[in-house]
Design a protein around this motif. Structure first.
Motif, PDB file in Angstrom:
ATOM      1  N   VAL A  63     -31.256  65.659  27.777  1.00  0.00           N
ATOM      2  CA  VAL A  63     -31.873  64.822  26.741  1.00  0.00           C
ATOM      3  C   VAL A  63     -31.478  65.318  25.356  1.00  0.00           C
ATOM      4  O   VAL A  63     -31.114  64.525  24.466  1.00  0.00           O
ATOM      5  CB  VAL A  63     -33.406  64.807  26.900  1.00  0.00           C
ATOM      6  N   ASN A 107     -33.605  58.418  14.322  1.00  0.00           N
ATOM      7  CA  ASN A 107     -33.946  57.035  14.669  1.00  0.00           C
ATOM      8  C   ASN A 107     -33.085  56.096  13.843  1.00  0.00           C
ATOM      9  O   ASN A 107     -32.987  56.240  12.627  1.00  0.00           O
ATOM     10  CB  ASN A 107     -35.433  56.754  14.398  1.00  0.00           C
ATOM     11  N   GLU A 111     -35.897  46.311  23.942  1.00  0.00           N
ATOM     12  CA  GLU A 111     -37.310  46.625  24.127  1.00  0.00           C
ATOM     13  C   GLU A 111     -38.052  45.456  24.757  1.00  0.00           C
ATOM     14  O   GLU A 111     -39.134  45.631  25.328  1.00  0.00           O
ATOM     15  CB  GLU A 111     -37.941  46.982  22.776  1.00  0.00           C
ATOM     16  N   PRO A 158     -32.723  51.782  20.111  1.00  0.00           N
ATOM     17  CA  PRO A 158     -32.842  52.974  20.961  1.00  0.00           C
ATOM     18  C   PRO A 158     -31.482  53.441  21.456  1.00  0.00           C
ATOM     19  O   PRO A 158     -30.522  52.680  21.536  1.00  0.00           O
ATOM     20  CB  PRO A 158     -33.718  52.479  22.119  1.00  0.00           C
ATOM     21  N   THR A 177     -34.145  68.304  30.438  1.00  0.00           N
ATOM     22  CA  THR A 177     -34.450  68.423  29.009  1.00  0.00           C
ATOM     23  C   THR A 177     -33.197  68.772  28.217  1.00  0.00           C
ATOM     24  O   THR A 177     -32.969  68.252  27.109  1.00  0.00           O
ATOM     25  CB  THR A 177     -35.524  69.497  28.781  1.00  0.00           C
ATOM     26  N   ASN A 214     -28.882  63.271  22.816  1.00  0.00           N
ATOM     27  CA  ASN A 214     -29.303  62.853  21.478  1.00  0.00           C
ATOM     28  C   ASN A 214     -28.313  63.288  20.407  1.00  0.00           C
ATOM     29  O   ASN A 214     -28.361  62.786  19.281  1.00  0.00           O
ATOM     30  CB  ASN A 214     -30.683  63.420  21.150  1.00  0.00           C
ATOM     31  N   THR A 228     -33.438  53.666  28.226  1.00  0.00           N
ATOM     32  CA  THR A 228     -33.487  54.145  26.849  1.00  0.00           C
ATOM     33  C   THR A 228     -33.786  55.638  26.848  1.00  0.00           C
ATOM     34  O   THR A 228     -34.616  56.126  27.619  1.00  0.00           O
ATOM     35  CB  THR A 228     -34.542  53.396  26.034  1.00  0.00           C
ATOM     36  N   LEU A 229     -33.117  56.338  25.961  1.00  0.00           N
ATOM     37  CA  LEU A 229     -33.210  57.794  25.935  1.00  0.00           C
ATOM     38  C   LEU A 229     -34.485  58.240  25.227  1.00  0.00           C
ATOM     39  O   LEU A 229     -34.875  57.666  24.195  1.00  0.00           O
ATOM     40  CB  LEU A 229     -31.988  58.375  25.224  1.00  0.00           C
ATOM     41  N   ASP A 230     -35.113  59.265  25.776  1.00  0.00           N
ATOM     42  CA  ASP A 230     -36.302  59.836  25.140  1.00  0.00           C
ATOM     43  C   ASP A 230     -35.910  60.504  23.828  1.00  0.00           C
ATOM     44  O   ASP A 230     -34.774  60.948  23.631  1.00  0.00           O
ATOM     45  CB  ASP A 230     -36.953  60.875  26.060  1.00  0.00           C
ATOM     46  N   ASP A 231     -36.900  60.586  22.923  1.00  0.00           N
ATOM     47  CA  ASP A 231     -36.674  61.271  21.654  1.00  0.00           C
ATOM     48  C   ASP A 231     -36.493  62.768  21.896  1.00  0.00           C
ATOM     49  O   ASP A 231     -36.882  63.310  22.940  1.00  0.00           O
ATOM     50  CB  ASP A 231     -37.851  61.047  20.713  1.00  0.00           C
ATOM     51  N   ALA A 252     -29.570  55.787  27.595  1.00  0.00           N
ATOM     52  CA  ALA A 252     -29.805  57.005  28.391  1.00  0.00           C
ATOM     53  C   ALA A 252     -28.824  57.125  29.546  1.00  0.00           C
ATOM     54  O   ALA A 252     -29.173  57.628  30.618  1.00  0.00           O
ATOM     55  CB  ALA A 252     -31.239  57.021  28.901  1.00  0.00           C
ATOM     56  N   LYS A 289     -33.094  55.242  34.164  1.00  0.00           N
ATOM     57  CA  LYS A 289     -33.544  55.482  32.803  1.00  0.00           C
ATOM     58  C   LYS A 289     -32.605  54.730  31.872  1.00  0.00           C
ATOM     59  O   LYS A 289     -31.394  54.965  31.870  1.00  0.00           O
ATOM     60  CB  LYS A 289     -33.499  56.984  32.500  1.00  0.00           C
TER      61      LYS A 289
END
Length: 1467
Positions: free
Chosen positions: A1243, A1382, A1259, A1392, A1240, A1247, A1271-1274, A1395, A1269
């Motif tokens: 991440v 975003n 996408e 995106p 976390t 970001n 694309t990175l998570d929000d 990651a 992984k």
């Protein structure tokens, strides 16, 4: 069809943009602009503003492009008449109102005509969208993309294009082998049918429009405005057709078939003919308002959220179909004067709805339209009635005769755009854990953030480290090896043929001893020559090449001039005898022209270098040899008494059958003497500098500054070595700083900036005596340009600014002179104010070694001539044969280019190429008036000249260039393109003390691969290699241990690696004219090579032509300021020991921007930016009221290159979110953090830092990865809320800044379209109550472009809509430090984040990043290394508790990254 293309963000336009010709797919441009998130449907003028701003951005940066609209693409809009009509308007607007070149003659990308076009122009890249409006169009575009890629043409997505002051960036995909395979499969599928796309048109439109158009032309024979024409015809034809449709229809079902995406419950009765006539009346009023109202007034239009009722769709679609066919018909009519200026403002849907809203809801107000508008509207409506032939439709008044609602309220989802603010209750504001990291105490940067080491002098730290190592034997051995390596490395930089040294008394004593030994030496050399002469003569006869080589080896090392003269005479005699023997052989055997070349070379040397030793017998011999080979005029010029005796046999058989001047230019170009100075310079040994180089020595001796512009490999870096040695000889205090831009030394400019801005290193900075800026044209570069600017404005010492590629050095010099005058004023002020202090220190200064005071003079040294000529060759494969063809520079020029730009200043010819050009000109124009004057034997500088000098050949070249330019003004057919052949590249092997140097590679990544190649004489060089690897390759190449190096652009700038030949293999988006100029300039080593060779292999001919003919760029400044820089300046001023010096540096940075030089409005804008930056820093708690840095100021200033992430990181620390996240667990009594916490944390940090976006098309990548992984998570919601809060504060502060600087805009230009410059200003309409009601100007639109206001955009949208800002204030929203959670492209698709950091943390594999995260190995390594450096920050500097959870978590994460990155040396 779903195709995946691997895109990466690149800079599309480099410095030499003239060479970078590219194509824009017109339909992709159309789709991108019509899908723009800011564009409201029906706002035609705003649409054309978006289009023109897109194109103008390229043109303003001097880009060269053409736009292509395929005929077949038109059919794909058949179901979208409003788009079909708008596309036709776009094409005709570009044709009639702009100078942009467009092509509409090609059917599709598979047509033979398109293939020919690509072969002739070969674009640098192709801008094309990968997604269309319909699946059919998407397939069409994907076929276009695959076709381009298999042609080795890179593609760029238009929706992801971004720009700043100097550059344009975009997602680019390059060609690879798989694209050719895919293309073959597609072609096989397409061969089953005759046509890809086929649609059926409704022909009855054409007949009606043709008849109505002819009738209108009779009514208005003098011509008309395009808006009146389209409105009157479309309304009349649509009403006629609609009337027929109503009569024939039994019910409304057939009408509603045409509607799109409506449920059956929404289907209502269609409008009647009178209701349709009401719509047309309001449309006529709309057109009149477009013609009469200025844009200033229309921009104040009120915002209407209503939409047209769905039942109007058939009628509105018919109107748009009519528009399309009207424009098609007008395209074919050339006998009618139609004014197309109003074409981009053909319709305004919002204004039309605004009028409808008034007559539907507010009609009881009974507002007056005004007499002028009423008359114009009445005239237009009467024309509609006349053309429709239906008098039952009624007159203009009343404008609305029916009561049916035309508008419906737009449905909106509640709460869609609201920002959710979280209440952070986990930690209270007075929680000790939070306070430990957020104290507002004064910051003092005493240790380095990354290493926690004290910021001390580098020399002191290195000396202490050396002392520690010297205590053990192994440490001493390592130090000795390192010192030996750098000794060899330094020798390789200087070279073996030159030495830049200042004479000492010991050296003068050595010279005197040499003179006393000269007599003995001369006798010894004579004996040595007597022993060798017979052997050399014999070898010349048996093997001319090796014999001449042995003779020249002797001449090179022989120090006695008289002996060298004797040897030259013997060599000349041997060559002449050998030539006579060759000429007496049978005619079938070809003569070896190299013998005559060597003979003439000996004659040149004897005549020029030994003229004082020549006697009459020698001159007679030279004249005889010249007469034998056919140069009678030279023989008579050299020795007039020479004549052919009556008994002498015919000597014509020995002639070369060519004039002397032509022979020297054709065959002896590399050997022509330059007018070099023969007088030694006492400051330099073993090398006689040129005049311009002596000027550089004078600059250094006088402690002056200089801008030095000279070709690559001309010797400009030579002054740097002299400068270094001069400062080092003055004493141990002086420091010379060498700044280079390459990836090898990429941190050097940034490191010097850190030193200059460091308050505790001012003492070290004052030791600087000179700064050398190599490749100073990086001032206009895409990365780090502002850093170069900061360095130039902050240094007080003299400097040398070197470059080979600047076209406006006078402008740069003038700016630097202004800066030096500023520092002169500062120093004089400081001396006057501190005279008493200076008096106290006078005694100390007298004890020190005297150091001359720096001068504030800035000279411009501009040398335009290369020492070696460059000849270009094109390599190709033909019938399994490898061909090398000479490519003449003139073949790259076209008549249009010469007329527009002239011949580039640095496009030079070799003497042989001048002769080839002359012969070609004679062949094209046999009656050429100057043919005899420029005939080589008659040219004034060549006539009867025994030795033609290089300067003479240059004069001849310039005369030919003038004549070529003159021809373009007379007859466009005179300038020809041709190909010339010959010369083969050879490589010679050598091998010496390789193994010692190769030990340097131990411990580097993949050293075994490089080691194996280097042992075979082959190396490679790119930016992702480790420093030690690149260092070894450079040194071994200079020492001639390796002969071939394959490289990227890392060798283009700042690297001393001259070579004989440069080969460009395959095309690439990175092969631009700047890299070509720099790389090709490496060919031809001064003092070693007579000529440099440049080869092109597998590069299209049009690309070669553009590379050769591009002009040198002009330097332009980047936006110089940032909030972090302002904070760093405040830190310097507050903490510096020398306050006055610190203030002077800060003011110099703020006042002397290259961007604002001679541009007062930009200077004013930068002042406002500084004021608002200070306000933000004080408000956020980084500065106190006295502007002293406090709290997190040190952390923010350290991470300045990551703005705005540095400010967001502080916001997250202050809110206590990292403490909330970093909850430890205890293992063996030691705090540690779980993998979930670490992931976390990665991440969150990913970001913020090292953000690398992927294109939206990722996408669509359906491939499932087993573990990776992509694309990175929000961000977690609580973190995201803090970022939103930060952005809101930033917008609140800088929103007023944008409103303030909007007053600096040039409003005259703001009302003009950027490209066509069509003016939409005018006199405001004041006599219409209705207009005042419709356009009240209630919303704030101060900083928004008036064109964007037409789509209901206001000042509230500025931070989200960059394209909406006023175009003349020279500010990009990117200069406002917002961290967008975003990112969306121009069409609203999300881009995106990559990651890569999270993927590497989870798996520790760089290879996985190359396979799954769209990175190459070098980029993957550099990105992970930089990310690891960021998380290495030492938060303990701001924390009283060393066991703080956040500090420990960052430390654990840093150790994890270092372990995974550096433990695995091979991958």
């Amino acid at each position: 069809m779903c195709l995946i293309f691997l895109f990466s963000m690149v800079s599309l336009l480099k410095d030499f943009v003239e060479s970078e010709f590219f194509l824009i797919d017109g339909d992709s441009l159309f789709i991108t602009c019509v899908s723009n998130v800011n564009f409201k449907k029906g706002q035609t003028l705003h649409f054309f503003y978006i289009v023109e701003q897109f194109l103008h951005d390229f043109i303003q940066k001097e880009a060269k492009f053409v736009i292509v609209f395929f005929k077949d693409a038109e059919n794909m809009y058949f179901s979208y008449p409003e788009l079909q009509a708008l596309r036709m308007i776009l094409i005709q607007h570009l044709e009639h109102n702009t100078d942009v070149t467009i092509h509409t003659e090609f059917s599709n990308c598979l047509s033979p005509e398109w293939e020919i076009f690509l072969q002739q122009c070969y674009p640098y890249f192709l801008i094309v969208s990968e997604r269309g409006i319909t699946p059919c169009q998407t397939d069409f575009l994907n076929i276009f993309i695959i076709h381009a890629l298999q042609k080795k043409i890179s593609i760029v997505q238009p929706s992801g294009i971004e720009s700043d002051v100097l550059r344009i960036y975009g997602y680019c995909a390059s060609s690879c082998y798989s694209h050719r395979l895919i293309y073959r499969l597609i072609i096989q599928r397409l061969q089953t049918g005759h046509s890809l796309f086929r649609f059926v048109f409704k022909k009855f439109f054409l007949l009606q429009i043709h008849q109505t158009l002819s009738l209108l032309q009779n009514l208005w024979p003098e011509g008309a405005d395009i808006r009146s024409v389209v409105c009157s015809i479309s309304c009349s034809v649509t009403l006629k057709l609609y009337k027929k449709m109503l009569h024939k229809a039994e019910d409304c079902e057939n009408l509603n078939i045409c509607t799109e995406n409506h449920n059956t419950q929404d289907l209502k009765k269609p409008p009647t003919l009178k209701e349709a006539a009401d719509l047309c009346r309001m449309l006529c009023l709309t057109v009149v308002l477009l013609q009469r109202l200025p844009l200033f007034q229309r921009a104040k239009s009120r915002i209407i959220t209503h939409v047209w009722d769905s039942t109007l769709s058939p009628f509105l679609r018919t109107l748009k179909k009519c528009e399309f066919f009207i424009l098609k018909q007008l395209e074919a009519r050339n006998n009618w004067n139609v004014n197309f200026t109003g074409l981009p403002d053909l319709t305004d849907n919002i204004l039309w709805k605004n009028i409808a809203y008034y007559y539907e809801i507010e009609y009881r107000l009974n507002l007056e339209l005004g007499d002028t508008l009423m008359q114009e509207c009445l005239k237009l409506w009467n024309t509609v009635l006349l053309l429709s032939g239906d008098g039952d439709l009624g007159g203009l008044i009343p404008l609305r005769t029916t009561s049916r609602p035309f508008l419906t309220q737009k449905q909106t989802s509640p709460g869609g755009m609201c920002i959710i603010m979280y209440v952070f209750c986990f930690f209270l504001s007075d929680d000790p854990a939070v306070l430990s990291l957020s104290k507002k105490r004064e910051f003092d940067e005493l240790t380095h953030w990354h290493s926690a080491r004290p910021l001390s002098d580098d020399f002191e730290r290195t000396r202490c480290s050396s002392d520690a190592k010297s205590k053990d034997a192994k440490g001493r051995w390592e130090i000795q090896k390192l010192h030996h390596f750098y000794h060899v490395f330094g020798k390789s930089l200087i070279g073996s043929n030159r030495s830049v040294r200042i004479k000492t008394n010991a050296e003068k004593f050595i010279e005197e001893n040499q003179k006393r030994q000269l007599a003995k030496l001369e006798k010894r050399e004579e004996e040595r020559w007597n022993n060798l002469s017979l052997y050399i003569e014999k070898e010349i006869k048996e093997s001319p090449k090796s014999g001449i080589k042995r003779l020249e080896d002797f001449l090179q090392i022989c120090p006695v001039k008289s002996v060298r003269f004797t040897a030259e005479m013997v060599g000349m005699d041997a060559c002449f005898k050998l030539w006579m023997e060759y000429c007496l052989k049978t005619e079938a055997e070809s003569r070896d022209i190299s013998i005559i070349i060597n003979l003439m070379k000996r004659i040149h040397i004897i005549h020029e270098k030994y003229s004082e030793l020549l006697q009459n017998t020698h001159r007679q011999k030279l004249a005889k040899y010249l007469r034998y080979i056919g140069f009678d005029n030279l023989a008579h010029s050299l020795y007039p008494q020479v004549a052919q005796s009556a008994t002498e046999k015919d000597i014509s058989k020995y002639s070369v059958h060519m004039g002397a001047a032509r022979f020297q230019l054709t065959y002896m170009g590399p050997y022509l003497f330059r007018e070099e100075r023969s007088d030694p310079d006492p400051r330099v040994q073993h090398f006689i500098p040129d005049t311009w180089q002596r000027e550089l020595l004078d600059v250094v001796d006088n402690n002056e500054s200089a801008v030095i512009v000279a070709p690559t490999s001309s010797g400009k870096t030579y002054a740097s070595y002299y400068c270094m040695e001069k400062i080092l000889r003055e004493g141990n205090e002086g420091v010379v700083v060498y700044v280079a831009p390459t990836k090898i030394l990429v941190t050097v400019p940034q490191c010097l900036e850190i030193l200059l801005l460091s308050p505790h290193n001012q003492k070290w900075v004052k030791r600087m005596r000179y700064v050398i800026f190599d490749e100073v044209h990086c001032l206009g570069g895409e990365i780090g340009a502002e850093v170069w600017e900061h360095l130039l404005v902050m240094i007080r010492c003299p400097f040398l600014a070197l470059s080979a590629t600047i076209s406006n050095p006078e402008h740069l010099t003038e700016w630097l002179v202004l800066i030096k005058r500023y520092w002169q004023h500062v120093e004089s002020t400081m001396e006057n104010s501190g005279s008493s202090q200076n008096a106290l220190k006078a005694s100390k200064k007298q004890q020190r070694k005297r150091i001359e005071k720096s001068s504030h003079i800035v000279r411009l040294v501009w040398y335009k001539e290369r020492y070696n000529d460059l000849e270009k060759y094109v390599c190709s494969l033909k019938d399994n044969d490898f061909l090398i063809e000479h490519y003449h520079p003139c073949a790259a020029l076209t008549v249009n280019h010469i007329e527009k730009y002239g011949i580039p200043l640095d496009l030079g010819f070799s003497p042989r190429e001048s002769i080839l050009l002359y012969d070609a000109m004679v062949h094209v124009w046999p009656e050429w008036p100057r043919m005899q004057e420029l005939e080589p034997e008659e040219f004034s500088c060549f006539k009867n000249k025994v030795v033609i000098m290089r300067a003479d050949a240059k004069k001849y070249e310039e005369e030919l260039k003038k004549e070529v330019i003159h021809w373009t003004q007379l007859d466009r057919t005179k300038v020809l393109k041709d190909k010339w052949f010959n010369l083969i590249w050879q490589i010679i092997w050598a091998f010496q003390t390789l193994m010692k140097i190769l030990r340097r590679l131990r411990g580097t990544r993949q050293c075994y691969k490089l080691h194996s190649l280097l042992r075979r004489g082959i190396g490679y060089h790119h930016g992702s290699m480790e420093y030690e690897e690149r260092q070894v390759v450079e040194m071994l190449f200079r020492l001639k241990h390796i002969k071939v190096v394959t490289a990227t652009s890392t060798l283009a700038l700042g690297i001393n690696m001259p070579c004989k030949s440069v080969v460009f293999m395959e095309d690439s988006v990175f092969l631009d004219a700047l890299n070509f100029r720099q790389m090709s300039g490496r060919a031809g080593r001064r003092g070693e090579d007579l000529i440099g060779n440049v080869f092109f292999y597998d590069i299209p001919l049009p690309k070669i032509q553009r590379l050769l003919k591009s002009n040198v760029p002009k330097l332009k400044g980047q936006f110089p300021l940032s909030i972090s820089l302002v904070l760093r300046l405040m830190l310097l001023v507050a903490k510096a020991n020398d306050k006055e010096d610190a203030k002077a540096k800060a003011l110099s940075v703020l006042q002397h921007s290259l961007m604002s030089f001679k541009r007062p409005k930009i200077e004013c804008m930068l002042k406002f930016y500084f004021i608002y930056s200070l306000q933000f820093l004080v408000t956020e708690g980084y500065l106190n009221e006295e502007c002293v840095p406090i709290g997190y100021a040190g952390l923010v200033s350290h991470l300045h290159y990551h703005e705005p992430a540095n400010f967001v990181l502080v916001s997250l620390l202050v809110k206590g979110l990292f403490h909330k996240l970093c909850i430890p667990i205890s293992i063996d009594g030691r705090k540690t953090f779980s993998e979930d916490v670490m992931e976390t944390l990665v991440v969150v940090l990913a970001n913020l830092f090292g953000r690398r976006y992927l294109p939206p098309c990722v996408e669509n990548f359906k491939k499932k990865f087993s573990l990776s992984k992509v694309t990175l998570d929000d961000l977690p919601k609580d973190f995201a809320a803090v970022v939103e809060e930060h952005n809101n504060r930033m917008q609140g502060n800088f929103g007023s800044f944008l409103l303030t600087i909007s007053k600096l805009a040039d409003m005259r230009k703001e009302y003009q379209l950027p490209l066509s410059e069509i003016d939409f200003s005018g006199k405001e309409c004041e006599d219409s109550e209705l207009v005042s009601h419709l356009m009240p100007g209630a919303e704030s639109r101060t900083a928004v472009s008036p064109f964007a206001c037409l789509s209901n955009i206001t000042d509230q949208d500025l931070f989200d809509i960059n394209v909406a800002m006023l175009q003349t204030i020279n500010l990009n929203v990117k200069n406002i430090p917002l961290l967008c959670l975003n990112k969306y492209d121009k069409t609203g698709r999300k881009c995106p984040l990559n990651a890569y950091a999270l993927n590497f943390y989870k798996h520790g594999s760089l290879l996985a990043l190359t396979l799954d995260n769209w990175l190459n190995m070098g980029d993957a390594f550099n990105l992970i290394r930089d990310f690891a450096l960021v998380i290495q920050i030492s938060l303990s500097e701001l924390c009283d508790d060393e066991d703080d959870n956040v500090v420990l978590a960052f430390k654990q994460l840093s150790e994890a990254f270092k372990t995974k990155l550096w433990k695995k040396r091979r991958y």
